[in-house]
Each structure stands twice: as structure tokens, then as C-alpha cells.
Design a protein around this motif. Structure first.
Motif, PDB file in Angstrom:
ATOM      1  N   PRO A 233      53.183   0.655  19.578  1.00  0.00           N
ATOM      2  CA  PRO A 233      54.006   1.763  19.093  1.00  0.00           C
ATOM      3  C   PRO A 233      53.812   2.083  17.608  1.00  0.00           C
ATOM      4  N   VAL A 234      52.913   1.385  16.940  1.00  0.00           N
ATOM      5  CA  VAL A 234      52.679   1.653  15.513  1.00  0.00           C
ATOM      6  C   VAL A 234      52.212   3.090  15.322  1.00  0.00           C
ATOM      7  N   ARG A 235      51.280   3.535  16.134  1.00  0.00           N
ATOM      8  CA  ARG A 235      50.727   4.885  16.030  1.00  0.00           C
ATOM      9  C   ARG A 235      51.838   5.939  16.026  1.00  0.00           C
ATOM     10  N   GLU A 236      52.753   5.818  16.945  1.00  0.00           N
ATOM     11  CA  GLU A 236      53.828   6.805  17.046  1.00  0.00           C
ATOM     12  C   GLU A 236      54.719   6.773  15.793  1.00  0.00           C
ATOM     13  N   TYR A 237      54.987   5.580  15.294  1.00  0.00           N
ATOM     14  CA  TYR A 237      55.814   5.460  14.096  1.00  0.00           C
ATOM     15  C   TYR A 237      55.087   6.069  12.893  1.00  0.00           C
ATOM     16  N   VAL A 238      53.808   5.768  12.766  1.00  0.00           N
ATOM     17  CA  VAL A 238      53.017   6.318  11.666  1.00  0.00           C
ATOM     18  C   VAL A 238      52.986   7.847  11.757  1.00  0.00           C
ATOM     19  N   GLU A 239      52.736   8.374  12.933  1.00  0.00           N
ATOM     20  CA  GLU A 239      52.677   9.830  13.093  1.00  0.00           C
ATOM     21  C   GLU A 239      53.991  10.505  12.706  1.00  0.00           C
ATOM     22  N   ALA A 240      55.105   9.838  12.961  1.00  0.00           N
ATOM     23  CA  ALA A 240      56.414  10.413  12.657  1.00  0.00           C
ATOM     24  C   ALA A 240      56.806  10.282  11.189  1.00  0.00           C
ATOM     25  N   HIS A 241      56.300   9.252  10.503  1.00  0.00           N
ATOM     26  CA  HIS A 241      56.812   8.948   9.163  1.00  0.00           C
ATOM     27  C   HIS A 241      55.793   8.971   8.026  1.00  0.00           C
ATOM     28  N   PHE A 242      54.505   8.949   8.329  1.00  0.00           N
ATOM     29  CA  PHE A 242      53.493   8.793   7.295  1.00  0.00           C
ATOM     30  C   PHE A 242      52.367   9.809   7.413  1.00  0.00           C
ATOM     31  N   GLU A 243      51.818  10.144   6.284  1.00  0.00           N
ATOM     32  CA  GLU A 243      50.524  10.797   6.190  1.00  0.00           C
ATOM     33  C   GLU A 243      49.618   9.723   5.606  1.00  0.00           C
ATOM     34  N   VAL A 244      48.554   9.361   6.312  1.00  0.00           N
ATOM     35  CA  VAL A 244      47.681   8.268   5.879  1.00  0.00           C
ATOM     36  C   VAL A 244      46.345   8.834   5.417  1.00  0.00           C
ATOM     37  N   VAL A 245      45.869   8.336   4.275  1.00  0.00           N
ATOM     38  CA  VAL A 245      44.549   8.701   3.784  1.00  0.00           C
ATOM     39  C   VAL A 245      43.825   7.425   3.371  1.00  0.00           C
ATOM     40  N   ASN A 246      42.587   7.289   3.825  1.00  0.00           N
ATOM     41  CA  ASN A 246      41.755   6.147   3.456  1.00  0.00           C
ATOM     42  C   ASN A 246      40.890   6.519   2.262  1.00  0.00           C
ATOM     43  N   VAL A 247      40.848   5.624   1.268  1.00  0.00           N
ATOM     44  CA  VAL A 247      40.024   5.817   0.083  1.00  0.00           C
ATOM     45  C   VAL A 247      38.959   4.724   0.074  1.00  0.00           C
ATOM     46  N   ASN A 248      37.720   5.154   0.121  1.00  0.00           N
ATOM     47  CA  ASN A 248      36.583   4.238   0.186  1.00  0.00           C
ATOM     48  C   ASN A 248      36.284   3.696  -1.212  1.00  0.00           C
ATOM     49  N   ILE A 249      36.290   2.371  -1.320  1.00  0.00           N
ATOM     50  CA  ILE A 249      35.996   1.749  -2.612  1.00  0.00           C
ATOM     51  C   ILE A 249      34.551   1.279  -2.691  1.00  0.00           C
ATOM     52  N   GLY A 250      33.728   1.699  -1.734  1.00  0.00           N
ATOM     53  CA  GLY A 250      32.332   1.283  -1.724  1.00  0.00           C
ATOM     54  C   GLY A 250      32.248  -0.235  -1.653  1.00  0.00           C
ATOM     55  N   GLU A 251      31.406  -0.802  -2.476  1.00  0.00           N
ATOM     56  CA  GLU A 251      31.272  -2.269  -2.550  1.00  0.00           C
ATOM     57  C   GLU A 251      32.101  -2.774  -3.725  1.00  0.00           C
ATOM     58  N   MET A 252      33.368  -2.338  -3.765  1.00  0.00           N
ATOM     59  CA  MET A 252      34.296  -2.651  -4.864  1.00  0.00           C
ATOM     60  C   MET A 252      33.813  -2.001  -6.162  1.00  0.00           C
TER      61      MET A 252
END
Length: 160
Positions: free
Chosen positions: A74-93
Motif C-alpha cells: 500500500p505504499v504506492r497508494e499512500y505516496v500517490e495521495a500525499h507526495f510528489e516524488v522526484v529522483n535526483v541523480n548524483i552520478g558517482e557521488m
């Protein structure tokens, strides 16, 4: 002749594997980070959701584990209802470290690391103590409880 066939098969398998891994990139190219973040901020504000900015890399097993948990029910449903998620690529740190710093995110305790912001852009919390770094150890229930504490109490605690 048999050795040649084996080499061709190994080469073909490597090519297929590299295509699969490239298609499975969870973190977009590092150059996209600023514009991706800006669009995510706008979407979060319009939708009255929290913004979750996840710093990590495609090479990172814990980053992949967190991504998988965020997409499990049920994490997906909770995230969809409460969060906007964006991934930021840090490359090789070595990429987007300036964005991490601007947002108050330290990567010293490992990745994934995340920053959370209210819909109005005010900071809610940051996982600077490595709370998400051992994501492979967390099941969906633990991630859900972590996100509930962030959303409902503005509390950052290691999942338990």
C-alpha cells in the motif's frame, strides 16, 4: 568453432543485459535535475502534496530498493495521495551536489537520502542521519510508517 560461438553468445548476453539495465534507470540523467526538481515543486504546490526529493544513483542497490518499496502496495497508494516524488541523480557521488547542498541534504551518511518539503516549499525534514541508506533492510510496512510520520507529524526517524 565452439569457442567462437560461446564468445558470440557471451557478447550477445552482455549487450542484452546492458540494454535492460539502461532501460531500468530510475534516476534520470544528472543534467536534468534542476528542471525536474522545479517541475516537481510546481506539481506538489498545485496538488497540495509534500515534495520528496530523493538523491541517489542507478548503481545504488539501496536506492533501487527504496524505489521498489515506494511502488509496492500500500505504499504506492499512500505516496500517490500525499507526495510528489522526484529522483535526483548524483552520478558517482559527483553530480548535483550543489542541489543537495542548497536543499540542506548531506550525502555523508550515504544514499538514498531525501529532503521533504511542504506544498508551500517550506522544509519538513531531511534524512541527513542515513535513515534511508539501508533501504534494502526495510519492507513496505516500514517504509509506509516512515512516510506517514513524515507526512502527518513532520518527523524524520529511521524506519522500524
Amino acid at each position: 568453432m565452439v569457442l567462437w560461438r560461446r564468445l558470440v553468445l557471451v557478447f550477445a548476453a552482455i549487450q542484452v543485459l546492458s540494454l535492460v539495465l539502461a532501460a531500468a534507470d530510475l534516476y534520470p540523467p544528472p543534467a536534468n535535475a534542476a528542471s525536474d526538481l522545479q517541475r516537481a515543486r510546481e506539481r506538489a504546490g498545485r496538488a497540495d502534496k509534500l515534495l520528496m526529493v530523493v538523491f541517489g544513483g542507478n548503481w545504488c542497490a539501496d536506492c533501487r530498493a527504496l524505489h521498489d518499496r515506494l511502488h509496492e502496495s500500500p505504499v504506492r497508494e499512500y505516496v500517490e495521495a500525499h507526495f510528489e516524488v522526484v529522483n535526483v541523480n548524483i552520478g558517482e557521488m559527483n553530480a548535483n551536489l550543489g542541489i543537495a547542498k542548497e536543499l540542506g541534504v548531506s550525502l555523508k551518511k550515504g544514499v538514498p537520502a531525501a529532503a521533504f518539503f511542504a506544498p508551500d516549499g517550506k522544509p519538513v525534514g531531511i534524512t541527513n542521519q542515513g535513515e534511508l541508506e539501508p533501504a534494502r533492510q526495510y519492507d513496505a510496512r516500514q517504509v509506509l510508517m516512515f512516510l506517514r510520520r513524515v507526512a502527518e507529524q513532520h518527523l524524520i526517524e529511521k524506519p522500524r
